[in-house]
Every structure is written in structure tokens, then in C-alpha cells.
Design a protein around this motif. Structure first.
Motif, PDB file in Angstrom:
ATOM      1  N   ARG A 198      71.871  28.891  94.742  1.00 39.26           N
ATOM      2  CA  ARG A 198      71.974  28.004  95.915  1.00 39.26           C
ATOM      3  C   ARG A 198      72.506  26.636  95.519  1.00 39.26           C
ATOM      4  N   SER A 199      72.281  26.243  94.277  1.00 37.65           N
ATOM      5  CA  SER A 199      72.677  24.919  93.812  1.00 37.65           C
ATOM      6  C   SER A 199      73.787  24.941  92.776  1.00 37.65           C
ATOM      7  N   SER A 200      74.400  26.117  92.534  1.00 30.84           N
ATOM      8  CA  SER A 200      75.363  26.195  91.431  1.00 30.84           C
ATOM      9  C   SER A 200      76.576  27.072  91.739  1.00 30.84           C
ATOM     10  N   ILE A 201      77.742  26.586  91.348  1.00 31.88           N
ATOM     11  CA  ILE A 201      78.988  27.348  91.330  1.00 31.88           C
ATOM     12  C   ILE A 201      79.536  27.239  89.917  1.00 31.88           C
ATOM     13  N   ILE A 202      80.048  28.341  89.374  1.00 35.95           N
ATOM     14  CA  ILE A 202      80.600  28.288  88.024  1.00 35.95           C
ATOM     15  C   ILE A 202      82.080  28.663  88.028  1.00 35.95           C
ATOM     16  N   ASN A 203      82.797  28.144  87.052  1.00 42.06           N
ATOM     17  CA  ASN A 203      84.192  28.507  86.819  1.00 42.06           C
ATOM     18  C   ASN A 203      84.191  29.680  85.844  1.00 42.06           C
ATOM     19  N   LEU A 204      84.650  30.839  86.274  1.00 42.55           N
ATOM     20  CA  LEU A 204      84.615  32.034  85.432  1.00 42.55           C
ATOM     21  C   LEU A 204      85.401  31.849  84.142  1.00 42.55           C
ATOM     22  N   ASN A 205      86.436  31.032  84.188  1.00 39.00           N
ATOM     23  CA  ASN A 205      87.240  30.793  82.995  1.00 39.00           C
ATOM     24  C   ASN A 205      86.508  29.930  81.970  1.00 39.00           C
ATOM     25  N   ALA A 206      85.376  29.360  82.380  1.00 42.47           N
ATOM     26  CA  ALA A 206      84.609  28.506  81.477  1.00 42.47           C
ATOM     27  C   ALA A 206      83.288  29.155  81.057  1.00 42.47           C
ATOM     28  N   VAL A 207      83.154  30.457  81.317  1.00 37.16           N
ATOM     29  CA  VAL A 207      81.950  31.177  80.909  1.00 37.16           C
ATOM     30  C   VAL A 207      82.073  31.587  79.447  1.00 37.16           C
ATOM     31  N   GLU A 209      79.020  32.895  77.559  1.00 32.49           N
ATOM     32  CA  GLU A 209      78.133  34.032  77.345  1.00 32.49           C
ATOM     33  C   GLU A 209      77.288  34.301  78.590  1.00 32.49           C
ATOM     34  N   LEU A 210      76.824  35.545  78.679  1.00 31.15           N
ATOM     35  CA  LEU A 210      75.944  35.945  79.766  1.00 31.15           C
ATOM     36  C   LEU A 210      74.726  36.629  79.151  1.00 31.15           C
ATOM     37  N   HIS A 211      73.527  36.108  79.451  1.00 36.24           N
ATOM     38  CA  HIS A 211      72.310  36.632  78.849  1.00 36.24           C
ATOM     39  C   HIS A 211      71.369  37.164  79.920  1.00 36.24           C
ATOM     40  N   LYS A 212      70.834  38.355  79.647  1.00 37.46           N
ATOM     41  CA  LYS A 212      69.853  38.945  80.545  1.00 37.46           C
ATOM     42  C   LYS A 212      68.552  38.165  80.440  1.00 37.46           C
ATOM     43  N   TYR A 213      67.962  37.836  81.587  1.00 36.32           N
ATOM     44  CA  TYR A 213      66.707  37.085  81.591  1.00 36.32           C
ATOM     45  C   TYR A 213      65.815  37.695  82.651  1.00 36.32           C
ATOM     46  N   SER A 214      64.804  38.456  82.211  1.00 37.46           N
ATOM     47  CA  SER A 214      63.930  39.149  83.139  1.00 37.46           C
ATOM     48  C   SER A 214      64.782  39.983  84.096  1.00 37.46           C
ATOM     49  N   LYS A 215      64.749  39.694  85.379  1.00 37.26           N
ATOM     50  CA  LYS A 215      65.538  40.438  86.358  1.00 37.26           C
ATOM     51  C   LYS A 215      66.795  39.689  86.777  1.00 37.26           C
ATOM     52  N   SER A 216      67.148  38.660  86.028  1.00 41.47           N
ATOM     53  CA  SER A 216      68.337  37.880  86.360  1.00 41.47           C
ATOM     54  C   SER A 216      69.120  37.591  85.079  1.00 41.47           C
ATOM     55  N   TYR A 217      70.009  36.605  85.161  1.00 41.42           N
ATOM     56  CA  TYR A 217      70.845  36.252  84.019  1.00 41.42           C
ATOM     57  C   TYR A 217      70.911  34.736  83.868  1.00 41.42           C
ATOM     58  N   ASP A 218      71.175  34.331  82.635  1.00 40.56           N
ATOM     59  CA  ASP A 218      71.549  32.960  82.342  1.00 40.56           C
ATOM     60  C   ASP A 218      72.994  32.971  81.892  1.00 40.56           C
ATOM     61  N   VAL A 219      73.785  32.035  82.423  1.00 39.87           N
ATOM     62  CA  VAL A 219      75.188  31.930  82.037  1.00 39.87           C
ATOM     63  C   VAL A 219      75.360  30.695  81.159  1.00 39.87           C
ATOM     64  N   VAL A 229      71.298  32.335  87.160  1.00 37.13           N
ATOM     65  CA  VAL A 229      71.779  33.137  88.286  1.00 37.13           C
ATOM     66  C   VAL A 229      70.557  33.558  89.099  1.00 37.13           C
ATOM     67  N   SER A 230      70.505  33.192  90.350  1.00 38.22           N
ATOM     68  CA  SER A 230      69.361  33.561  91.178  1.00 38.22           C
ATOM     69  C   SER A 230      69.545  34.979  91.720  1.00 38.22           C
ATOM     70  N   ARG A 231      68.460  35.603  92.096  1.00 42.90           N
ATOM     71  CA  ARG A 231      68.509  36.990  92.550  1.00 42.90           C
ATOM     72  C   ARG A 231      69.427  37.179  93.751  1.00 42.90           C
ATOM     73  N   GLY A 232      69.458  36.193  94.617  1.00 37.40           N
ATOM     74  CA  GLY A 232      70.280  36.312  95.815  1.00 37.40           C
ATOM     75  C   GLY A 232      71.770  36.365  95.538  1.00 37.40           C
ATOM     76  N   ASN A 236      77.241  38.897  92.890  1.00 37.00           N
ATOM     77  CA  ASN A 236      78.455  38.186  92.486  1.00 37.00           C
ATOM     78  C   ASN A 236      78.739  38.362  91.005  1.00 37.00           C
ATOM     79  N   ILE A 237      77.657  38.349  90.213  1.00 34.93           N
ATOM     80  CA  ILE A 237      77.808  38.526  88.767  1.00 34.93           C
ATOM     81  C   ILE A 237      78.102  39.985  88.428  1.00 34.93           C
ATOM     82  N   LYS A 238      77.409  40.921  89.062  1.00 33.08           N
ATOM     83  CA  LYS A 238      77.582  42.337  88.750  1.00 33.08           C
ATOM     84  C   LYS A 238      79.001  42.824  89.024  1.00 33.08           C
ATOM     85  N   LYS A 239      79.638  42.242  90.016  1.00 31.34           N
ATOM     86  CA  LYS A 239      81.015  42.626  90.331  1.00 31.34           C
ATOM     87  C   LYS A 239      81.968  42.317  89.194  1.00 31.34           C
ATOM     88  N   LEU A 240      81.562  41.410  88.308  1.00 36.40           N
ATOM     89  CA  LEU A 240      82.436  40.981  87.216  1.00 36.40           C
ATOM     90  C   LEU A 240      82.228  41.812  85.954  1.00 36.40           C
TER      91      LEU A 240
END
Length: 242
Positions: A198-207, A209-219, A229-232, A236-240
Motif C-alpha cells: 500500500r505504501s510502496s512501488i518498486i522499479n523492477l530494473n532496480a531489484v 534480490e527477492l527473499h521469501k519471508y513467511s508467507k510473503s517476500y522481501d525485495v 511485499v504485502s499479501r494483497g 504482482n510479484i508472482k507474475k514476474l
């Protein structure tokens, strides 16, 4: 004392403004341009307080010029076409002089300058130009201390909600946009900038690493920032992921 630039593809139009300016010693003419490309160069070089700007010019319109300059001055449009008046006032131009205009009408425009202080002159214009763009912009005008500057969106690593505003984080600096994160999301290229919270947008070209965290992810971004990455927004992340 205000620094002035005149932009008009017709010499007669430039000459008339220079003639009328003789009555205003506090308005100092620094230069002029007869096309949009040169206008961008001279405005970025001299950083005037005021630009008398034509709209219909070869190669680049007056509105195009405004999206390419680094710091926005006050604008008085001077044009032979009345169909752009509404858009001119939507971007908070000081005035719209419709050719041919008299010295008395010119005075009205100059008098209006007194009602437009340096504190309020540029932000509405800059933000309106962004939000008026029909396609995803490549640059954005944002607040930097007491002025507005142009930054390339490809340099924005992430965007963070900041009350009713937004923070745009680059490698070297953080800027503030006058628009909220949802309004920016609507205009940004959705194949590059994705909402992950709800409070974050990321630039995919600036990612980085992606880390699994419980039932979500940290970018982890290229500048070291970590965005949750919030559950809601998980889809958006899974599509990538391939």
C-alpha cells in the motif's frame, strides 16, 4: 528584478514582446529562441524567472518545452491559437496572450506576475504537466529544496507513500512529489514500476534480490533498501517469477 526569456518562432512576435518590455525595467531580457529545442537549451542554461512562450512551433510545442526543462519558471503563453487556453490555465500559466494583443493587454499579464510568488509559481505547473501526460512519462518534475528539478524515471529505485505526497528514492537522493502514490501509479509504466505494498512501488530494473519471508517476500533493491511485499500485492510479484 526578474530574468526573462522569449520563445517564439516568428521574429515579429519576439520583436513585439521586446518592445513592450521596454516599459518594465524590472524585467531583464536574457535571450530568445525561435524553436523548442533551442528554448530548452537556453532556459536550462539561464534559468529565467519568466518565459514568454509560443505554443505552435516546429518540432516541439510550448507544452513539450515545459516537460524538458530542469527548473520551471513562470510562464506567459503568447500564441495565435485560442484552442490551447484551457490547457494553459490548467497548468497554472500566469496568463495567455492571444495574438495580436495590445500594450494594454500585455500590461494586464505583467500585473498578474505580482500575484504569483516564487513559492507557488512552479509546483502546480510541474505536477499538472505530469498528470496531463497521456502516455507513461520518461521524466518527472519533483521538489528539491526550494526548487523543482527534472529526474529520469529510470533512475528512481522505489517510491514510498509520504502522507498525501510521495517520496521518490534514487541512488543518490530522495525527492518529494506533490502527488500521492496511487496517482503516480496510474501514470507510471506498469511493466517497469509495480505496486508491492500500500505504501510502496518498486522499479523492477532496480531489484537485486527477492527473499521469501513467511508467507510473503522481501525485495532487496540495488541501493540496499529492503521493501516488504504485502499479501494483497503478492500476485504482482508472482507474475514476474518464471
Amino acid at each position: 528584478m526578474r530574468k526573462v526569456i522569449i520563445v517564439d518562432d516568428e521574429s515579429a512576435g519576439r520583436h513585439l514582446i521586446k518592445e513592450y518590455l521596454d516599459d518594465y525595467p524590472e524585467l531583464v531580457l536574457l535571450g530568445e529562441a525561435n524553436n523548442g529545442v533551442d528554448a530548452v537549451k537556453i532556459i536550462n542554461e539561464f534559468k529565467p524567472d519568466l518565459v514568454f512562450l509560443d505554443i505552435q512551433m516546429p518540432g516541439m510545442t510550448g507544452f513539450d518545452v515545459l516537460t524538458h526543462i530542469e527548473e520551471l519558471p513562470q510562464i506567459i503563453f503568447s500564441t495565435a491559437y485560442d484552442e490551447y487556453a484551457l490547457k494553459a490555465f490548467e497548468v497554472h500559466a500566469v496568463d495567455y496572450l492571444l495574438k495580436p494583443y495590445t500594450k494594454e493587454r500585455f500590461k494586464v499579464a505583467v500585473d498578474r506576475l505580482k500575484l504569483n510568488t516564487s513559492e507557488n509559481k512552479a509546483r502546480p505547473l510541474a505536477e499538472s504537466l505530469l498528470m496531463d501526460t497521456t502516455k507513461s512519462p520518461e521524466r518527472i518534475l519533483v521538489q528539491s529544496q526550494n526548487k523543482l528539478v527534472t529526474i529520469e524515471l529510470e533512475k528512481v529505485i522505489r517510491i514510498e507513500a509520504y502522507g498525501d505526497y510521495s517520496k521518490l528514492v534514487t541512488k543518490d537522493k530522495t525527492y518529494v512529489s506533490n502527488y500521492g502514490i496511487s496517482a503516480l501509479e496510474e501514470k507510471l509504466n506498469s511493466t517497469v514500476f509495480i505496486r508491492v505494498h500500500r505504501s510502496s512501488i518498486i522499479n523492477l530494473n532496480a531489484v537485486k534480490e527477492l527473499h521469501k519471508y513467511s508467507k510473503s517476500y522481501d525485495v532487496t533493491m540495488t541501493n540496499g533498501d529492503i521493501v516488504r511485499v504485502s499479501r494483497g500485492y503478492m500476485e504482482n510479484i508472482k507474475k514476474l517469477m518464471y
